[in-house]
Design an enzyme around this catalytic site. Structure first.
Site, PDB file in Angstrom:
ATOM      1  N   GLU A 291      70.031   6.279  41.542  1.00 52.18           N
ATOM      2  CA  GLU A 291      69.605   5.230  42.727  1.00 52.18           C
ATOM      3  C   GLU A 291      68.618   5.722  43.500  1.00 52.18           C
ATOM      4  OE1 GLU A 291      71.018   1.831  44.581  1.00 52.18           O
ATOM      5  OE2 GLU A 291      71.592   2.519  42.756  1.00 52.18           O
ATOM      6  N   GLU A 321      61.604  -0.424  48.158  1.00 50.58           N
ATOM      7  CA  GLU A 321      61.500   0.608  47.331  1.00 50.58           C
ATOM      8  C   GLU A 321      60.424  -0.004  45.794  1.00 50.58           C
ATOM      9  OE1 GLU A 321      65.562   1.866  48.932  1.00 50.58           O
ATOM     10  OE2 GLU A 321      65.394   1.220  46.899  1.00 50.58           O
ATOM     11  N   ASP A 478      74.436   1.125  48.058  1.00 49.70           N
ATOM     12  CA  ASP A 478      75.229   2.126  46.884  1.00 49.70           C
ATOM     13  C   ASP A 478      76.507   1.259  46.428  1.00 49.70           C
ATOM     14  OD1 ASP A 478      73.692   4.289  47.856  1.00 49.70           O
ATOM     15  OD2 ASP A 478      74.659   4.097  49.573  1.00 49.70           O
TER      16      ASP A 478
END
Length: 491
Positions: A291, A321, A478
């Site tokens: 992750e 990201e 998450d």
């Protein structure tokens, strides 16, 4: 839905027996009336309700799932506060907007928070001054309405996986007294992970439309900062690897590489080599998911891509990201400075395709284990897999999107009255491939997962229902990745 249908049936039967004209034509009239009434009641359903029902019907567990998952290595206590309120309490006023890679002062904090609040995107930074951070953390903990939660990607993913009730979850990370108290009882923490003091991360949240000076946040989001040495050095990775033999997981979920960005470059690069060596020692029969999180150093990002991406099986990341990876590696659309609103689907798929072609196991001659990418942004999610390595990814992408809508609103299931569908429902599949660029895919609330193929890579996309008044935005990524893994099948 069934209550509406039942009401229509009863009404129709009542009318049938009340009106002689209905009895003359018999069942044909009743049947026609029922079908028309049911069609109208279905059409009147909100799009959000139709989409939620479609997800519920299609999301099924994989034939071969996971029973034991090991998670590491960043864990902490999140202190969640009103961002604007805390900065005002610290005596800070609105002003210039500057993105600082590392925070050295309260002014750096104010400027960087302002920069990301104005864009409405999440970010995370390291606060270099230990004593000043302790003072700010104390003020945050005492701020009215401040809340303490399980924090750190690994702990949050472990908590989410453990809540499924069907998994044994091992968490290896720095677990202090407060975090241990907050963790669910079913989470297994090895003795080597326990420590006397907790690591604290400060989460400054803001709402969509919230103002600070001339800034008006376009979306609800958060800004995270910390002075965290245990997680910054990924100290618990050795503990995780040492516990694998006894715990025997089928899946490992790793996170925390972004925490090392605040270290001195020489020390960071040395530790990254050690991390890569430890990951490479994990037996091949164990799947590894990495992750990712917010970073700013292009050299460090390139080092992660070169040294780590090829030795994990799956990665999870968001729009910031993904674009940064492309910028750092001069990939597709790398001249794009930032996303203007919702990331273009065709551009996102181009970058993901490049990542898998360049660094994935697209053929047997490539020394890489990477076969899956799970991308999430506010309005849609996309999963891409190299064929022959994963199953059930239509359920996986839908499950991740479903949990985003429910968790943001603080509900167990999707509440159609609390969410809104903002996703693009028609889009091109690429901005670079001429054949795909000429094609448009259309999604609908009753057919919400789109699937297409590009060479030997399959793409899965679904809309996200955005919470109108989010309860908490921290940890959504998450939970999305955890839920997606939970429904991912092994081949």
């Amino acid at each position: 839905m069934w209550r509406v249908a039942a009401g229509v049936v009863l009404l129709a039967i009542g009318l049938f027996f009340m009106h002689p004209s209905c009895r003359l034509e018999g069942p044909q009239v009743l049947t026609r009336f029922l079908s028309q009434s049911l069609a109208r009641s279905s059409a009147e359903q909100p799009l959000e309700q139709l989409l939620a029902e479609a997800w519920d019907s299609m999301i099924i567990p994989p034939n071969v799932g996971w029973s034991r998952v090991a998670v590491g290595v960043n864990a902490c206590v999140d202190v969640v506060v009103c961002g604007v309120g805390l900065l005002q309490a610290l005596g800070l006023v609105p002003g210039t907007q500057v993105d600082h890679d590392t925070l050295q002062s309260q002014e750096d904090l104010r400027e960087t928070f302002s920069y990301f609040m104005e864009k409405g995107v999440a970010a995370e930074r390291f606060f270099a001054d230990k004593e000043l951070f302790k003072n700010i953390a104390a003020a945050a903990s005492q701020y009215p309405g401040a809340k303490h939660f399980v924090g750190g990607n690994a702990a949050l993913i472990g908590q989410k996986l453990g809540s499924s009730g069907n998994l044994s979850v091992l968490l290896c990370g720095p677990v202090g007294p407060k975090l241990h108290e907050l963790l669910d009882d079913q989470i297994i923490v090895p003795p080597e992970s326990l420590q006397d003091m907790d690591e604290f991360h400060l989460i400054l949240e803001y709402h969509a439309g919230e103002s600070w000076g001339e800034i008006n946040a376009p979306n609800a989001n958060r800004f995270i900062f910390s002075h965290d040495t245990s997680n910054a050095e990924m100290k618990m990775l050795e503990t995780l690897v040492l516990n694998l033999k006894e715990f025997k997981p089928e899946l490992i979920v790793l996170s925390g590489l972004h925490m090392m960005e605040g270290q001195e470059e020489e020390e960071r690069d040395r530790r990254l080599l050690e991390v890569a060596e430890l990951i490479s020692k994990i037996p091949n029969e164990i799947s590894v998911h990495l992750e990712l999180a917010s970073m700013t150093d292009t050299d460090y990002m390139n080092a992660i891509v070169e040294q780590v991406l090829t030795i994990v099986n799956s990665i999870g990341l968001n729009e910031q990201e993904l674009l940064f990876i492309s910028q750092a590696g001069s990939g597709p659309h790398s001249t794009q400075e930032f996303w203007n609103g919702a990331p273009d689907v065709g551009m996102v798929s181009d970058i993901i395709f490049w990542l898998l072609k360049e660094y994935g196991q697209t053929d047997q001659t490539k020394e890489s284990d990477l076969t899956r990418i799970h991308f999430h942004t506010l309005t849609y999610h996309m999963i891409a897999v190299i064929n022959g390595h994963w199953s059930n990814q239509n359920s996986s992408v839908a499950a991740g999107a479903r949990v985003a809508g429910s968790q943001a609103c603080g509900t167990d299931t999707i509440d159609p009255t609390k969410v809104v569908l903002k996703s693009p429902m028609q889009f091109v599949l690429s901005q670079m491939d001429k054949t795909l660029k000429a094609k448009k895919m259309t999604l609908s609330p009753t057919n919400p997962v789109g699937i297409w193929h590009r060479e030997n890579i399959s793409f899965f996309i679904t809309p996200v229902m955005v919470c109108i008044d989010p309860v908490r935005t921290v940890g959504l990524g998450d939970s999305i990745s955890a839920e997606g893994l939970l429904y991912s099948g092994r081949l």
